[in-house]
Enzyme design. Sequence first.
Site, PDB file in Angstrom:
ATOM      1  N   LEU A   1      -6.186 -13.906   0.279  1.00 52.94           N
ATOM      2  CA  LEU A   1      -6.934 -14.584  -0.776  1.00 52.94           C
ATOM      3  C   LEU A   1      -6.478 -14.221  -2.196  1.00 52.94           C
ATOM      4  O   LEU A   1      -6.206 -15.118  -3.008  1.00 52.94           O
ATOM      5  CB  LEU A   1      -8.434 -14.252  -0.617  1.00 52.94           C
ATOM      6  CG  LEU A   1      -9.352 -14.873  -1.660  1.00 52.94           C
ATOM      7  CD1 LEU A   1      -9.332 -16.388  -1.582  1.00 52.94           C
ATOM      8  CD2 LEU A   1     -10.780 -14.352  -1.492  1.00 52.94           C
TER       9      LEU A   1
ATOM     10  N   TYR B   1      -1.535  -9.243  16.013  1.00 52.97           N
ATOM     11  CA  TYR B   1      -1.528  -8.253  14.934  1.00 52.97           C
ATOM     12  C   TYR B   1      -2.706  -7.285  15.096  1.00 52.97           C
ATOM     13  O   TYR B   1      -2.551  -6.070  15.082  1.00 52.97           O
ATOM     14  CB  TYR B   1      -1.595  -8.945  13.559  1.00 52.97           C
ATOM     15  CG  TYR B   1      -2.073  -8.032  12.465  1.00 52.97           C
ATOM     16  CD1 TYR B   1      -1.210  -7.080  11.913  1.00 52.97           C
ATOM     17  CD2 TYR B   1      -3.396  -8.070  12.018  1.00 52.97           C
ATOM     18  CE1 TYR B   1      -1.672  -6.209  10.937  1.00 52.97           C
ATOM     19  CE2 TYR B   1      -3.847  -7.202  11.046  1.00 52.97           C
ATOM     20  CZ  TYR B   1      -2.996  -6.275  10.515  1.00 52.97           C
ATOM     21  OH  TYR B   1      -3.452  -5.397   9.561  1.00 52.97           O
TER      22      TYR B   1
ATOM     23  N   ILE C   1       0.843  -1.206   0.000  1.00 48.75           N
ATOM     24  CA  ILE C   1       0.000   0.000   0.000  1.00 48.75           C
ATOM     25  C   ILE C   1       0.877   1.254   0.000  1.00 48.75           C
ATOM     26  O   ILE C   1       0.561   2.258  -0.637  1.00 48.75           O
ATOM     27  CB  ILE C   1      -0.981  -0.011   1.196  1.00 48.75           C
ATOM     28  CG1 ILE C   1      -1.773  -1.332   1.202  1.00 48.75           C
ATOM     29  CG2 ILE C   1      -1.935   1.171   1.129  1.00 48.75           C
ATOM     30  CD1 ILE C   1      -2.675  -1.533   2.390  1.00 48.75           C
TER      31      ILE C   1
ATOM     32  N   SER D   1      -6.991  -0.998  10.540  1.00 50.84           N
ATOM     33  CA  SER D   1      -7.589  -2.151   9.859  1.00 50.84           C
ATOM     34  C   SER D   1      -9.008  -2.396  10.352  1.00 50.84           C
ATOM     35  O   SER D   1      -9.328  -2.114  11.522  1.00 50.84           O
ATOM     36  CB  SER D   1      -6.732  -3.384  10.157  1.00 50.84           C
ATOM     37  OG  SER D   1      -7.402  -4.553   9.774  1.00 50.84           O
TER      38      SER D   1
ATOM     39  N   LYS E   1      -3.069  -2.974  16.078  1.00 53.48           N
ATOM     40  CA  LYS E   1      -3.831  -1.915  15.401  1.00 53.48           C
ATOM     41  C   LYS E   1      -4.726  -1.185  16.396  1.00 53.48           C
ATOM     42  O   LYS E   1      -4.839   0.038  16.385  1.00 53.48           O
ATOM     43  CB  LYS E   1      -4.642  -2.494  14.237  1.00 53.48           C
ATOM     44  CG  LYS E   1      -3.782  -3.006  13.091  1.00 53.48           C
ATOM     45  CD  LYS E   1      -2.921  -1.897  12.484  1.00 53.48           C
ATOM     46  CE  LYS E   1      -1.904  -2.396  11.505  1.00 53.48           C
ATOM     47  NZ  LYS E   1      -0.905  -1.384  11.099  1.00 53.48           N
TER      48      LYS E   1
ATOM     49  N   ARG F   1     -11.076 -21.538   8.566  1.00 52.25           N
ATOM     50  CA  ARG F   1      -9.799 -21.092   9.129  1.00 52.25           C
ATOM     51  C   ARG F   1     -10.095 -20.458  10.484  1.00 52.25           C
ATOM     52  O   ARG F   1     -10.941 -19.559  10.567  1.00 52.25           O
ATOM     53  CB  ARG F   1      -9.185 -20.054   8.172  1.00 52.25           C
ATOM     54  CG  ARG F   1      -7.851 -19.508   8.610  1.00 52.25           C
ATOM     55  CD  ARG F   1      -7.208 -18.659   7.526  1.00 52.25           C
ATOM     56  NE  ARG F   1      -7.866 -17.372   7.323  1.00 52.25           N
ATOM     57  CZ  ARG F   1      -7.406 -16.412   6.518  1.00 52.25           C
ATOM     58  NH1 ARG F   1      -6.304 -16.609   5.821  1.00 52.25           N
ATOM     59  NH2 ARG F   1      -8.043 -15.277   6.376  1.00 52.25           N
TER      60      ARG F   1
HETATM   61  C1  UD1 Z   1      -6.804 -10.412   7.222  1.00 45.82           C
HETATM   62  C2  UD1 Z   1      -6.888  -9.737   8.558  1.00 45.82           C
HETATM   63  C3  UD1 Z   1      -6.878  -8.244   8.383  1.00 45.82           C
HETATM   64  C4  UD1 Z   1      -5.668  -7.835   7.599  1.00 45.82           C
HETATM   65  C5  UD1 Z   1      -5.721  -8.539   6.249  1.00 45.82           C
HETATM   66  C6  UD1 Z   1      -4.546  -8.149   5.384  1.00 45.82           C
HETATM   67  C7  UD1 Z   1      -8.167 -10.580  10.465  1.00 45.82           C
HETATM   68  C8  UD1 Z   1      -9.493 -11.034  10.948  1.00 45.82           C
HETATM   69  N1  UD1 Z   1      -8.109 -10.162   9.226  1.00 45.82           N
HETATM   70  O1  UD1 Z   1      -8.041 -10.166   6.568  1.00 45.82           O
HETATM   71  O2  UD1 Z   1      -6.850  -7.614   9.610  1.00 45.82           O
HETATM   72  O3  UD1 Z   1      -5.664  -6.450   7.446  1.00 45.82           O
HETATM   73  O4  UD1 Z   1      -5.728  -9.939   6.475  1.00 45.82           O
HETATM   74  O5  UD1 Z   1      -3.394  -8.854   5.688  1.00 45.82           O
HETATM   75  O6  UD1 Z   1      -7.229 -10.583  11.187  1.00 45.82           O
HETATM   76  N2  UD1 Z   1      -9.391 -17.298   2.180  1.00 45.82           N
HETATM   77  C9  UD1 Z   1      -9.535 -18.553   1.601  1.00 45.82           C
HETATM   78  N3  UD1 Z   1      -8.410 -19.194   1.182  1.00 45.82           N
HETATM   79  C10 UD1 Z   1      -7.150 -18.650   1.285  1.00 45.82           C
HETATM   80  C11 UD1 Z   1      -7.014 -17.359   1.861  1.00 45.82           C
HETATM   81  C12 UD1 Z   1      -8.156 -16.719   2.310  1.00 45.82           C
HETATM   82  O7  UD1 Z   1     -10.647 -19.074   1.497  1.00 45.82           O
HETATM   83  O8  UD1 Z   1      -6.182 -19.303   0.899  1.00 45.82           O
HETATM   84  C13 UD1 Z   1     -10.588 -16.572   2.625  1.00 45.82           C
HETATM   85  C14 UD1 Z   1     -10.591 -16.251   4.116  1.00 45.82           C
HETATM   86  O9  UD1 Z   1     -11.180 -17.287   4.827  1.00 45.82           O
HETATM   87  C15 UD1 Z   1     -11.423 -14.973   4.128  1.00 45.82           C
HETATM   88  C16 UD1 Z   1     -11.127 -14.311   2.777  1.00 45.82           C
HETATM   89  O10 UD1 Z   1     -10.599 -15.336   1.956  1.00 45.82           O
HETATM   90  O11 UD1 Z   1     -12.770 -15.289   4.158  1.00 45.82           O
HETATM   91  C17 UD1 Z   1     -10.124 -13.185   2.881  1.00 45.82           C
HETATM   92  O12 UD1 Z   1      -8.979 -13.648   3.596  1.00 45.82           O
HETATM   93  P1  UD1 Z   1      -7.638 -12.774   3.706  1.00 45.82           P
HETATM   94  O13 UD1 Z   1      -7.231 -12.300   2.365  1.00 45.82           O
HETATM   95  O14 UD1 Z   1      -6.662 -13.572   4.488  1.00 45.82           O
HETATM   96  O15 UD1 Z   1      -8.096 -11.486   4.504  1.00 45.82           O
HETATM   97  P2  UD1 Z   1      -8.852 -11.332   5.916  1.00 45.82           P
HETATM   98  O16 UD1 Z   1      -8.745 -12.558   6.721  1.00 45.82           O
HETATM   99  O17 UD1 Z   1     -10.212 -10.806   5.641  1.00 45.82           O
END
Ligand code: UD1
Length: 344
Positions: free
Chosen positions: A201, A150, A12, A125, A154, A296
Amino acid sequence: MKIVVTGGLGFIGSHTVVELQQEGFEVLIVDNLSNASEEVLNGIVAITGKRPSFEKLDLRDKTGVSAFFEKHTDIQGVIHFAAFKAVGESVAKPLDYYENNLNTLVYLLQELRQLPTAHLIFSSSCTVYGQADEMPITESAPVKPAESPYGNTKQIGEEIIGDTCKIDPKLQAIALRYFNPMGAHPTAHIGELPIGVPQNLVPFITQTGAGLRKELSVFGSDYPTVDGTCVRDYIHVVDVAKAHVVALKRLLQKKNPDNFEVYNLGTGTGSSVLEVIHSFERVSGQDLNYKMVDKRPGDVITAYADTTKANEVLGWRAQSTLDEAMRSAWAWEQKIRKKQMVVG
Ligand code: UD1
């Protein structure tokens, strides 16, 4: 107008440096290169035609931070990105997270208060809301106990700034609570560079699409959502970056009635994991390999922003759609793969 961007070579941070330079600000990047490369500077130059100043500095070095501020007496503001950000790692290494994310903030504030213009933009965040009771999430939703060190950094970071603002009216600060930033600059000169296996993700999706990973695991398929998968508010990183410039200008132009303000940065729209996968399939024209697996631990079910405050008070609004953000993420992934093939 000289602006310091800590962590300015990161995901960012680098996009924000581009937007600042395009708005005529002089940028001084501070980064310890722990999760970024100096090569990012070339990407910034390719977009803006201007090389920002760069100093390698670890903000945990209190003496180094003091020396830095003694050298640069003409700083007009600091945008503070430098921090550790991996949720899982923070559980395994809490002290590293508290030391890196909180000590550095304290040292910065101590120096900033000595300046004639003490302006700070802080990376916060949506994690501070935990599983919010109501959607969309407004800034007045209660801050819930953090799920990870983490997330706690914040929350505590916001408290440290808030407490300092209370006793020092000269200090002017804005915390921006990001929802889920994704994507890359549309020129594909800069983007996200996760080290090792991506935890988030979108980089996991694009790496799977590029053949680097066999398949994506979708964490949980029986959540009470539109299709059983978790819902998040995915926002283009360029929109996030632009909000930093708007927030900084608000402080510089003294438009803020309170010396500590908080804003959500999201699009206001929630997308499920499957919807994000389908967006990738649309923009890339290829199917993605994925399978449904267990939930997760620590994931909230749904989180998307009420953006009214940022829209009305800051006059900022996210412009890009999910598909546009995904297209930029995919273009960037393809570019870095090509580059690695040439190097390798
Ligand atoms: C997380 C953190 C957030 C942080 C952000 C950026 C928490 C609750 N959230 O967000 O504070 O700012 O990362 O680093 O602490 N997913 C899959 N498969 C994967 C990866 C993710 O299904 O391999 C799903 C997760 O379950 C979630 C969504 O995708 O539902 C987004 O996940 P992710 O990108 O890790 O972000 P957050 O968990 O929302």
